[in-house]
Motif scaffolding. Structure first.
Motif, PDB file in Angstrom:
ATOM      1  N   ILE A 289       0.859  -1.177   0.000  1.00  0.00           N
ATOM      2  CA  ILE A 289       0.000   0.000   0.000  1.00  0.00           C
ATOM      3  C   ILE A 289       0.899   1.232   0.000  1.00  0.00           C
ATOM      4  O   ILE A 289       1.775   1.368   0.858  1.00  0.00           O
ATOM      5  CB  ILE A 289      -0.922   0.027   1.239  1.00  0.00           C
ATOM      6  CG1 ILE A 289      -1.801  -1.221   1.296  1.00  0.00           C
ATOM      7  CG2 ILE A 289      -1.761   1.302   1.256  1.00  0.00           C
ATOM      8  CD1 ILE A 289      -2.786  -1.347   0.162  1.00  0.00           C
ATOM      9  N   VAL A 290       0.718   2.102  -0.972  1.00  0.00           N
ATOM     10  CA  VAL A 290       1.441   3.370  -1.035  1.00  0.00           C
ATOM     11  C   VAL A 290       0.520   4.423  -0.439  1.00  0.00           C
ATOM     12  O   VAL A 290      -0.650   4.515  -0.810  1.00  0.00           O
ATOM     13  CB  VAL A 290       1.796   3.729  -2.497  1.00  0.00           C
ATOM     14  CG1 VAL A 290       2.441   5.097  -2.577  1.00  0.00           C
ATOM     15  CG2 VAL A 290       2.688   2.662  -3.107  1.00  0.00           C
TER      16      VAL A 290
ATOM     17  N   ALA B 153      -4.656   6.230   0.155  1.00  0.00           N
ATOM     18  CA  ALA B 153      -3.978   4.934   0.096  1.00  0.00           C
ATOM     19  C   ALA B 153      -4.204   4.328  -1.286  1.00  0.00           C
ATOM     20  O   ALA B 153      -5.311   4.394  -1.828  1.00  0.00           O
ATOM     21  CB  ALA B 153      -4.514   4.004   1.173  1.00  0.00           C
ATOM     22  N   PHE B 154      -3.145   3.753  -1.852  1.00  0.00           N
ATOM     23  CA  PHE B 154      -3.195   3.174  -3.187  1.00  0.00           C
ATOM     24  C   PHE B 154      -2.554   1.780  -3.151  1.00  0.00           C
ATOM     25  O   PHE B 154      -1.371   1.668  -2.827  1.00  0.00           O
ATOM     26  CB  PHE B 154      -2.422   4.026  -4.192  1.00  0.00           C
ATOM     27  CG  PHE B 154      -2.828   5.477  -4.202  1.00  0.00           C
ATOM     28  CD1 PHE B 154      -3.875   5.911  -4.992  1.00  0.00           C
ATOM     29  CD2 PHE B 154      -2.154   6.399  -3.407  1.00  0.00           C
ATOM     30  CE1 PHE B 154      -4.244   7.253  -4.999  1.00  0.00           C
ATOM     31  CE2 PHE B 154      -2.511   7.737  -3.415  1.00  0.00           C
ATOM     32  CZ  PHE B 154      -3.564   8.159  -4.209  1.00  0.00           C
TER      33      PHE B 154
END
Length: 139
Positions: free
Chosen positions: A38-39, A51-52
């Motif tokens: 999660i980036v 969150a990406f």
């Protein structure tokens, strides 16, 4: 709302092909694992928090008995083909309902352990990097 049925399987009868060669008798574990990160980015306001998920990266775990006496054993194959890309097909079987779908991956070959503990079967495990994602197809 639906309630889909579940049909669990026991992994005690599988097929494992590396290219066109069968290696299911050599392995005690075959596992295709995803890793997703999660980036996150956070701004200077309470609502600016994002969150990406990243694209999954896959790995193929093989646990096997070492066999250095047989020229085409899995141990020998992994050592002879280090760095090569090979297609692996993993198909669990279900006794009551036929075969499960086949998972196909392209993995980069790495060698496994040589040797082990006294008075034990010499076993090894290796984690192979997978290119792309698994392809799941009915038998």
């Amino acid at each position: 709302m639906t309630t889909p049925p579940v049909v669990p399987i026991i992994l005690n009868d599988v097929e494992l092909l590396v290219e066109e060669d069968n290696y299911e008798a050599h392995v005690s574990q075959v596992q295709i694992d995803p890793t997703t990160n999660i980036v996150r980015w956070k701004g200077m306001t309470p609502t600016s928090n994002h969150a990406f998920p990243t694209t999954p990266e896959w790995a193929l775990l093989l646990a096997y008995a070492q066999d250095w006496a047989t020229p085409n054993s899995l141990s020998a194959y992994l050592l002879a083909h280090v760095g090569e890309r090979k297609t692996f097909k993993f198909k669990p079987k279900r006794a009551a309902a036929g075969t499960a779908p086949t998972a196909t991956v392209v993995a980069f070959i790495a060698p496994g352990t040589i040797g082990g503990q006294i008075d034990q079967v010499a076993v090894a495990s290796v984690t192979l990097g997978v290119e792309g994602q698994p392809v799941i197809a009915d038998a």
